[in-house]
Design a protein around this motif. Sequence first.
Motif, PDB file in Angstrom:
ATOM      1  N   ILE A   7      96.814  19.397  19.843  1.00 46.95           N
ATOM      2  CA  ILE A   7      97.926  19.805  18.985  1.00 46.95           C
ATOM      3  C   ILE A   7      98.363  21.212  19.362  1.00 46.95           C
ATOM      4  O   ILE A   7      97.525  22.108  19.509  1.00 46.95           O
ATOM      5  N   SER A   8      99.671  21.412  19.510  1.00 44.61           N
ATOM      6  CA  SER A   8     100.227  22.739  19.793  1.00 44.61           C
ATOM      7  C   SER A   8     101.251  23.086  18.722  1.00 44.61           C
ATOM      8  O   SER A   8     102.058  22.233  18.327  1.00 44.61           O
ATOM      9  N   CYS A   9     101.222  24.329  18.264  1.00 45.20           N
ATOM     10  CA  CYS A   9     102.027  24.737  17.104  1.00 45.20           C
ATOM     11  C   CYS A   9     102.840  25.990  17.403  1.00 45.20           C
ATOM     12  O   CYS A   9     102.419  26.849  18.187  1.00 45.20           O
ATOM     13  N   ASP A 236     100.781  29.675  18.965  1.00 42.08           N
ATOM     14  CA  ASP A 236     101.286  30.928  19.520  1.00 42.08           C
ATOM     15  C   ASP A 236     100.637  32.080  18.739  1.00 42.08           C
ATOM     16  O   ASP A 236     100.319  31.937  17.557  1.00 42.08           O
ATOM     17  N   VAL A 237     100.433  33.190  19.406  1.00 45.40           N
ATOM     18  CA  VAL A 237      99.752  34.332  18.788  1.00 45.40           C
ATOM     19  C   VAL A 237     100.416  34.692  17.467  1.00 45.40           C
ATOM     20  O   VAL A 237     101.648  34.839  17.377  1.00 45.40           O
ATOM     21  N   SER A 238      99.609  34.815  16.403  1.00 46.77           N
ATOM     22  CA  SER A 238     100.118  35.094  15.061  1.00 46.77           C
ATOM     23  C   SER A 238      99.052  35.836  14.274  1.00 46.77           C
ATOM     24  O   SER A 238      97.968  35.293  14.029  1.00 46.77           O
ATOM     25  N   VAL A 280      97.327  31.569  21.772  1.00 45.91           N
ATOM     26  CA  VAL A 280      97.684  31.703  23.181  1.00 45.91           C
ATOM     27  C   VAL A 280      99.103  32.246  23.331  1.00 45.91           C
ATOM     28  O   VAL A 280      99.887  32.280  22.377  1.00 45.91           O
ATOM     29  N   ASP A 281      99.427  32.636  24.554  1.00 45.02           N
ATOM     30  CA  ASP A 281     100.780  33.050  24.911  1.00 45.02           C
ATOM     31  C   ASP A 281     101.565  31.801  25.274  1.00 45.02           C
ATOM     32  O   ASP A 281     101.198  31.066  26.199  1.00 45.02           O
ATOM     33  N   SER A 282     102.636  31.540  24.555  1.00 39.38           N
ATOM     34  CA  SER A 282     103.401  30.306  24.761  1.00 39.38           C
ATOM     35  C   SER A 282     103.937  30.184  26.181  1.00 39.38           C
ATOM     36  O   SER A 282     104.157  29.070  26.673  1.00 39.38           O
ATOM     37  N   ARG A 283     104.123  31.312  26.875  1.00 36.35           N
ATOM     38  CA  ARG A 283     104.657  31.264  28.237  1.00 36.35           C
ATOM     39  C   ARG A 283     103.714  30.533  29.187  1.00 36.35           C
ATOM     40  O   ARG A 283     104.146  30.018  30.224  1.00 36.35           O
TER      41      ARG A 283
END
Length: 389
Positions: A7-9, A236-238, A280-283
């Motif tokens: 899962i990616s958010c 993504d980093v939050s 993580v960094d989405s890039r």
Amino acid sequence: MTEILQISCDEAGHTGPDLLEKDQRYFTFASVSIPDPEAFDTIQRVRALYPVQMPELKASRLMASRRGRKLILELLKACEGRYIVSLYDKLLALCGWFFEYIYEPVYQHNPRLLYEKNLHRFVAMYAWLWMSDGESNARGTIEQFQKYMRTRDPADAPFLFDSPRPPLSPEGQEHPFETVLRFAYGYRDTIIADNAQLDTALPDGGRWTLDLSASGLWSHLNYWGAAGKPLSVRCDVSKPLQSIAPYFTGDERDPGIRRARMKRHPDALGWRLFKPIDFVDSRNHPAVQLADVVAGTAAVMITQGFPTGCEEISEAISRHVHEHSILPDLDVVNLANRSAAVNALILYDLAKRAERQGDPYENLEQMYRIAEVSWVRGDYNLMGDIGQQ
């Protein structure tokens, strides 16, 4: 080995605990169940069909052009059935927090009846409606509430806790929202004492109390957890999510699940994590980029009122909206409905109890029953019943 669900958010419209930012009225949270290699291939294929000059796909820019909208639609088709998105009207969400941090402290030992009767939704929509009243200081009340929740200093919310309280209406006549304020002032000591514990009970000293990211992630973990597979989750980093992620256990230790049980949440809840949530960094993670496109597209669509010419995108997003989304529903406060009419009477009764420092639980269930039976029989008169209190 049991198959792992990856899962990616990501999110869009984030303004932290400030839910009154005028240029960012909506918040969206999206997740996709697509592994990075497949996400990479999908993005490369769609970019080849609709070339755009941007190193990382951003929905706000893509939605501004015909080619960009076609690209987004192709991505949504490729992800059909494998993503979910939550939509939040930030003002309504803040009004929902109003119930949780003003009413619930008074009923902290047994709030189930109020949740069963949807009083939480009635109060949230009731407050939301009055925030648009430009001739009163009702909006000033919610602004003070937000500040109070960030500082926990009652001096920041004189409309809620001061006596004499500043009038909401310049004419001096009682404003309908005064019913809520009378409750807050009557039980002010209980409310203030309970909320003061947030400084030690929550991560980062309650810094992110009003932030919606945690609500979004928690709902999505429950959604994907229903598949019964261990989850490998990337976000993504939050900062807000990183502070609270360790508390998301997915079992009976989980604070959100305990609250849901307290409110008798009807759905199955819980999940299993294959490993701790990664930030993580989405890039570097194409699947997170897909989640970003979904969240960003939903934010643009809801902000623009699902504009003409984007019907296919609207339909695709609508098929994947999470049921925990927070959006206005006028039926909740429509006094032609039994639930709304009864809750209006209860709201007034709770204000009267607060003013006399009465037992908030006394005969509450019986009063609900009497009001509901009266409504069914057709002899319910809201103003007449209020006048007899």
